[in-house]
Design an enzyme around this catalytic site. Sequence first.
Site, short mmCIF file in Angstrom:
data_model
loop_
_atom_site.label_atom_id
_atom_site.label_comp_id
_atom_site.label_asym_id
_atom_site.label_seq_id
_atom_site.Cartn_x
_atom_site.Cartn_y
_atom_site.Cartn_z
CG ASP A 1 -1.99 -1.02 1.14
OD1 ASP A 1 -2.03 -1.75 0.11
OD2 ASP A 1 -2.80 -1.12 2.08
CE1 TYR B 1 -2.69 2.27 -6.80
CE2 TYR B 1 -3.28 3.82 -5.06
CZ TYR B 1 -3.51 3.28 -6.31
OH TYR B 1 -4.55 3.75 -7.08
CG ASP B 2 -0.95 4.96 0.01
OD1 ASP B 2 -1.82 4.71 -0.86
OD2 ASP B 2 -1.06 4.62 1.20
CB SER C 1 -35.57 -7.33 -16.16
OG SER C 1 -36.87 -7.42 -16.68
CG LEU C 2 -32.35 -12.13 -17.25
CD1 LEU C 2 -31.35 -13.12 -16.70
CD2 LEU C 2 -32.36 -12.17 -18.77
CD GLU D 1 -22.71 -15.67 -16.62
OE1 GLU D 1 -22.12 -14.69 -16.16
OE2 GLU D 1 -23.30 -15.66 -17.71
CE LYS E 1 -32.15 -12.57 -10.94
NZ LYS E 1 -32.18 -11.66 -9.78
CG ASP F 1 -30.58 -9.79 -4.19
OD1 ASP F 1 -31.12 -9.00 -4.99
OD2 ASP F 1 -31.14 -10.20 -3.17
NE ARG G 1 -33.13 -3.68 -16.40
CZ ARG G 1 -34.41 -3.48 -16.21
NH1 ARG G 1 -34.84 -2.95 -15.09
NH2 ARG G 1 -35.29 -3.79 -17.12
CD GLU H 1 -27.12 -6.89 -9.85
OE1 GLU H 1 -27.19 -6.71 -11.09
OE2 GLU H 1 -28.12 -6.94 -9.11
CE1 TYR I 1 -24.65 -8.46 -13.90
CE2 TYR I 1 -25.63 -9.05 -16.01
CZ TYR I 1 -25.68 -8.35 -14.82
OH TYR I 1 -26.75 -7.54 -14.54
CE LYS J 1 -26.92 -13.36 -19.41
NZ LYS J 1 -25.74 -12.53 -19.21
CE LYS K 1 -36.17 -13.74 -7.84
NZ LYS K 1 -35.52 -12.59 -7.23
CB CYS L 1 -38.40 -54.14 -8.27
SG CYS L 1 -39.65 -53.13 -7.45
CB CYS M 1 -42.77 -56.36 -7.25
SG CYS M 1 -41.88 -55.87 -8.74
CB CYS N 1 -39.84 -51.79 -11.07
SG CYS N 1 -40.88 -53.26 -10.94
CB CYS O 1 -44.35 -52.87 -9.55
SG CYS O 1 -43.35 -52.56 -8.10
ZN LIG Z 1 -41.45 -53.58 -8.74
#
Ligand SMILES: [Zn+2]
Length: 651
Positions: free
Chosen positions: A28, A31-32, A76-77, A105, A107, A109, A128, A162, A211, A275, A299, A391, A394, A407, A412
């Site tokens: 840092d 950078y500074d 929107s989707l 992907e 979603k 929020d 948006r 987002e 995205y 998508k 959702k 099975c 039976c 089966c 059955c």
């Molecule tokens: Zn069966």
Amino acid sequence: MDRMRYLVDTLNKWAYEYYVQDAPSVTDREYDALYDELRALERDTGVRLPDSPTRRVGGEPVKAFARHRHIAPLFSLDKAVTEDELSAFITRVKKVDPAAVFTVEYKFDGLTMCLTYSKGRFERATTRGNGTEGEDVTAQALTVRSFPLSIPYEGTLEVRGEAIIRLSVLEEYNRAHSDEPLKNARNAAAGAIRNLDPKVTAARRPEILFYDINYMSDAPVASQREALERLKEWGFQTFPYLRVCASFDEVRAAVDEIEVNRKSLDVLTDGAVIKTDAEDVRRRMGHTDKFPRWAIAYKFEAEEAEATVEKVVWQVGRTGKLTPLAFISPVELAGATVRRATLNNFGDLTRKDVKVGSRVMVRRSNEVIPEILGAVSHAEGSVPVQKPAFCPACGAPVRETGANLFCTNRACPPRIVQKLTHYCSKNAADIEGLSEATLALLQKERGVCSFSDLYALTKESFAGLEGFRAKKISNLLSAIDASRRMPLERFLYAIGIEGIGRVAARDLAAFGSVEAVAALSFDELVALENIGDVTANAIIHYFADEENRAELARLRQAGVQPVSAARVTQGAFAGENVVLTGGLASMSRPEAQKKIEELGGTAQSSVTRKTTLVVAGTDAGSKLERARSLGIRVIGEEEFLSMLGEGAAQP
Ligand SMILES: [Zn+2]
């Protein structure tokens, strides 16, 4: 000037390593030191390069947000909340291109944002908004470090992302601001970006996860995969998860994976985005006035928890399919104690690597039985589940088809009971009182084994059976009688043609009668939006089968005459999807549902985003709360009766 260019480029590279790659190469302090040098140089020369990191402070508070029109609309989707809806979406895309692949992907929020670039420079950030026009939040967005101020692409570009606040950042913020904590990450992110003072934005430390490319003035990308690659190349922060899937099963597996993993994510998510990958398929599918047809958001509305698998047994379903059912350590989910959860088939069990002794994630949602989403960990000594050769109900040999075991015995007993249970279920014939347990009893004691056998039941059929008093029997018989006039779409769902869910059944019902559906050709069937090759073949096979034809004839003889919904397009409830909650003083729930359907409405069992009206009786519970949270119209019994035209008849 060379020095200034060098400082800007170096600082931008370091910021990218730090904020996007999460892999800083300098301290840092280093950078500074460079940042301070740049600031001094800018002050002395009065020059500031367009991509200078000093622009990131965001400037002075603004008085109001200017409106800005997006170059291309930000759709929107459309949403799916059930697997049926998800599967219908996949089918629709596959009809346009059978080889189509899908990207899955997370979603996120948060708040959807659009960033505009021109001639390689960041120009503007907008929310948006309504999709066409958003608010200019450039000053606020500039405080976010996870996107570049300059990019190698020289045309005009709009990218979509987002704005989110990481849960750990929110926690830290709330510790420092315990007097006024922020309640949830989504509102905190939206509030941070839509704050007139960029200093408030900066203090909450939002990030933007990118995205999508919303617009490119030339050489648009050919796929979602390519869009994400480009975004990464250009220095935008993207989320490191992407699954490319070729089939519904693969999409479903990716969605399950997201549902398990999102619990441990530092970012708030509320679903998965699926998508169609290829741009040319997208173009062919187009969009409605609201949504693109080529994408959907799945959702998560369900509740999940962890549990331990204690044992796994095999259940025989109505098609003979053997489904692994796991007995789990009791866990509280959505207000109920869950002790059993399903794995969908043998392949699912293998893929999810569930063993006896595994810790697993269990999901429960309104309409679906609790399900195991995946293994979280395996205790020492966990035992793999054996594949049955016979099975368990039976003893008939088991046939393996793809991921499924079947089966081979059509008679059955549990298979018959399941078939009948499906027929009697709420979304099918809706025969209240004919539960799985009752049907198992009737199968065992009275030899009831087909749908038409149900209509031959009389008072005498119940004589000697425990727990059936006169009142219960007469309710049952009248419920069976009422089902003779069930809506056609429910009948088509009830008879259990493989692959026909409620969505496809509704499509078929538009043809007006069972006979009309039975007469449809393969080409006519696949022309329907929600029916693919496999289901079309299953339908044809079903109606060609001698046993099925005989059973349909017996049902007709027993007076089962499904009502075509096409006849009821008028009435007080036309076009409404209605949910009843709580008790009504004037009538029973089945009566009310019947009246709604007679007046053109669709009675739903639970509140979904398609619900348009909720009738709340006394002691209305969680459905009412959910309806309110979704902004759905709610009416009381009195108004309901007046819609039925019976208000005046009340004393
Ligand atoms: Zn069966």
